[in-house]
Design a protein around this motif. Sequence first.
Motif, PDB file in Angstrom:
ATOM      1  N   PRO A 184      18.060 -27.148  37.060  1.00  0.00           N
ATOM      2  CA  PRO A 184      18.106 -26.584  35.713  1.00  0.00           C
ATOM      3  C   PRO A 184      17.093 -25.470  35.448  1.00  0.00           C
ATOM      4  O   PRO A 184      17.284 -24.683  34.527  1.00  0.00           O
ATOM      5  N   VAL A 185      16.048 -25.355  36.259  1.00  0.00           N
ATOM      6  CA  VAL A 185      14.975 -24.404  35.956  1.00  0.00           C
ATOM      7  C   VAL A 185      14.794 -23.336  37.028  1.00  0.00           C
ATOM      8  O   VAL A 185      14.620 -22.159  36.702  1.00  0.00           O
ATOM      9  N   ARG A 186      14.815 -23.713  38.279  1.00  0.00           N
ATOM     10  CA  ARG A 186      14.443 -22.777  39.343  1.00  0.00           C
ATOM     11  C   ARG A 186      15.432 -21.620  39.456  1.00  0.00           C
ATOM     12  O   ARG A 186      16.642 -21.817  39.571  1.00  0.00           O
ATOM     13  N   ARG A 187      14.877 -20.394  39.435  1.00  0.00           N
ATOM     14  CA  ARG A 187      15.655 -19.170  39.620  1.00  0.00           C
ATOM     15  C   ARG A 187      14.949 -18.316  40.664  1.00  0.00           C
ATOM     16  O   ARG A 187      13.718 -18.221  40.680  1.00  0.00           O
ATOM     17  N   PHE A 188      15.717 -17.664  41.523  1.00  0.00           N
ATOM     18  CA  PHE A 188      15.127 -16.912  42.620  1.00  0.00           C
ATOM     19  C   PHE A 188      16.104 -15.840  43.093  1.00  0.00           C
ATOM     20  O   PHE A 188      17.274 -15.815  42.710  1.00  0.00           O
ATOM     21  N   ILE A 189      15.590 -14.965  43.953  1.00  0.00           N
ATOM     22  CA  ILE A 189      16.370 -13.910  44.583  1.00  0.00           C
ATOM     23  C   ILE A 189      16.313 -14.144  46.090  1.00  0.00           C
ATOM     24  O   ILE A 189      15.250 -14.440  46.636  1.00  0.00           O
ATOM     25  N   TYR A 190      17.444 -13.998  46.764  1.00  0.00           N
ATOM     26  CA  TYR A 190      17.474 -14.092  48.216  1.00  0.00           C
ATOM     27  C   TYR A 190      17.383 -12.694  48.829  1.00  0.00           C
ATOM     28  O   TYR A 190      18.077 -11.771  48.400  1.00  0.00           O
ATOM     29  N   ILE A 191      16.563 -12.574  49.866  1.00  0.00           N
ATOM     30  CA  ILE A 191      16.553 -11.414  50.747  1.00  0.00           C
ATOM     31  C   ILE A 191      17.097 -11.909  52.084  1.00  0.00           C
ATOM     32  O   ILE A 191      16.563 -12.846  52.677  1.00  0.00           O
ATOM     33  N   ARG A 192      18.173 -11.287  52.527  1.00  0.00           N
ATOM     34  CA  ARG A 192      18.810 -11.661  53.796  1.00  0.00           C
ATOM     35  C   ARG A 192      18.142 -10.891  54.926  1.00  0.00           C
ATOM     36  O   ARG A 192      17.708  -9.757  54.742  1.00  0.00           O
ATOM     37  N   ILE A 193      18.077 -11.491  56.102  1.00  0.00           N
ATOM     38  CA  ILE A 193      17.347 -10.908  57.232  1.00  0.00           C
ATOM     39  C   ILE A 193      18.207 -10.972  58.495  1.00  0.00           C
ATOM     40  O   ILE A 193      18.859 -11.990  58.768  1.00  0.00           O
ATOM     41  N   GLY A 194      18.161  -9.881  59.256  1.00  0.00           N
ATOM     42  CA  GLY A 194      18.819  -9.846  60.560  1.00  0.00           C
ATOM     43  C   GLY A 194      20.330  -9.954  60.472  1.00  0.00           C
ATOM     44  O   GLY A 194      20.982  -9.155  59.807  1.00  0.00           O
ATOM     45  N   GLN A 195      20.900 -10.949  61.140  1.00  0.00           N
ATOM     46  CA  GLN A 195      22.347 -11.139  61.143  1.00  0.00           C
ATOM     47  C   GLN A 195      22.895 -11.315  59.731  1.00  0.00           C
ATOM     48  O   GLN A 195      23.960 -10.782  59.402  1.00  0.00           O
ATOM     49  N   LEU A 196      22.170 -12.055  58.894  1.00  0.00           N
ATOM     50  CA  LEU A 196      22.628 -12.271  57.518  1.00  0.00           C
ATOM     51  C   LEU A 196      22.588 -10.982  56.702  1.00  0.00           C
ATOM     52  O   LEU A 196      23.252 -10.879  55.676  1.00  0.00           O
ATOM     53  N   ALA A 197      21.802  -9.993  57.146  1.00  0.00           N
ATOM     54  CA  ALA A 197      21.725  -8.692  56.473  1.00  0.00           C
ATOM     55  C   ALA A 197      22.706  -7.700  57.077  1.00  0.00           C
ATOM     56  O   ALA A 197      22.650  -6.511  56.784  1.00  0.00           O
ATOM     57  N   GLY A 198      23.600  -8.165  57.935  1.00  0.00           N
ATOM     58  CA  GLY A 198      24.647  -7.312  58.479  1.00  0.00           C
ATOM     59  C   GLY A 198      24.382  -6.715  59.847  1.00  0.00           C
ATOM     60  O   GLY A 198      25.079  -5.804  60.268  1.00  0.00           O
ATOM     61  N   ASP A 199      23.378  -7.220  60.559  1.00  0.00           N
ATOM     62  CA  ASP A 199      23.088  -6.727  61.905  1.00  0.00           C
ATOM     63  C   ASP A 199      23.447  -7.812  62.921  1.00  0.00           C
ATOM     64  O   ASP A 199      22.631  -8.684  63.230  1.00  0.00           O
ATOM     65  N   PRO A 200      24.672  -7.786  63.453  1.00  0.00           N
ATOM     66  CA  PRO A 200      25.108  -8.859  64.357  1.00  0.00           C
ATOM     67  C   PRO A 200      24.304  -8.934  65.651  1.00  0.00           C
ATOM     68  O   PRO A 200      24.290  -9.976  66.305  1.00  0.00           O
ATOM     69  N   ALA A 201      23.614  -7.859  66.032  1.00  0.00           N
ATOM     70  CA  ALA A 201      22.837  -7.858  67.275  1.00  0.00           C
ATOM     71  C   ALA A 201      21.420  -8.411  67.085  1.00  0.00           C
ATOM     72  O   ALA A 201      20.687  -8.569  68.057  1.00  0.00           O
ATOM     73  N   SER A 202      21.041  -8.718  65.860  1.00  0.00           N
ATOM     74  CA  SER A 202      19.683  -9.186  65.588  1.00  0.00           C
ATOM     75  C   SER A 202      19.430 -10.568  66.182  1.00  0.00           C
ATOM     76  O   SER A 202      20.331 -11.406  66.269  1.00  0.00           O
ATOM     77  N   ASP A 203      18.176 -10.802  66.556  1.00  0.00           N
ATOM     78  CA  ASP A 203      17.752 -12.128  67.016  1.00  0.00           C
ATOM     79  C   ASP A 203      17.573 -13.096  65.854  1.00  0.00           C
ATOM     80  O   ASP A 203      17.395 -14.289  66.067  1.00  0.00           O
ATOM     81  N   TRP A 204      17.560 -12.556  64.609  1.00  0.00           N
ATOM     82  CA  TRP A 204      17.209 -13.356  63.440  1.00  0.00           C
ATOM     83  C   TRP A 204      18.405 -13.553  62.525  1.00  0.00           C
ATOM     84  O   TRP A 204      19.238 -12.674  62.364  1.00  0.00           O
ATOM     85  N   SER A 205      18.463 -14.722  61.921  1.00  0.00           N
ATOM     86  CA  SER A 205      19.464 -15.046  60.912  1.00  0.00           C
ATOM     87  C   SER A 205      18.747 -15.901  59.868  1.00  0.00           C
ATOM     88  O   SER A 205      18.747 -17.127  59.944  1.00  0.00           O
ATOM     89  N   ARG A 206      18.083 -15.192  58.928  1.00  0.00           N
ATOM     90  CA  ARG A 206      17.198 -15.878  57.983  1.00  0.00           C
ATOM     91  C   ARG A 206      17.382 -15.340  56.575  1.00  0.00           C
ATOM     92  O   ARG A 206      17.984 -14.297  56.374  1.00  0.00           O
TER      93      ARG A 206
END
Length: 142
Positions: free
Chosen positions: A69-91
Amino acid sequence: MAKADQIAIRLRILIEQPVIGVRYSLQAKDDQPLDPKTSQTGEPLSFDLPIRIAPGPKFFGDQVRREGPVRRFIYIRIGQLAGDPASDWSRRMKIDIHDLDETLLARAIEARGIEIVVNGTGKDGTPACATVPPIRRQPVER
């Protein structure tokens, strides 16, 4: 809550010390990468997005996520989740906004903007992830 009761401001997330060569992005409403950026020399990465604030305070916007009911936040995607399929990271980084100090929030509303600065690199030298504490929060002019 009616949009008429909400105040629109600009939220800037500044990622200091991002991992060089790794892609970062906002998470769009449809869970896709939005505004992907990569630091070539270690320069900070900046993401600007609109949010709305209502009494309470309550936070709204296309990139505002909720947990309970209270917590609000923004996600920053990293690596694969940010659209780079060759990245070692998916965070993702989770950047809290629900706990903004009332005095700072009032100043940010007056200035029509707030900046949250986070460190983009974890202690182990890899991209920071999970809930990332702010280095600083400050009002900024649009």
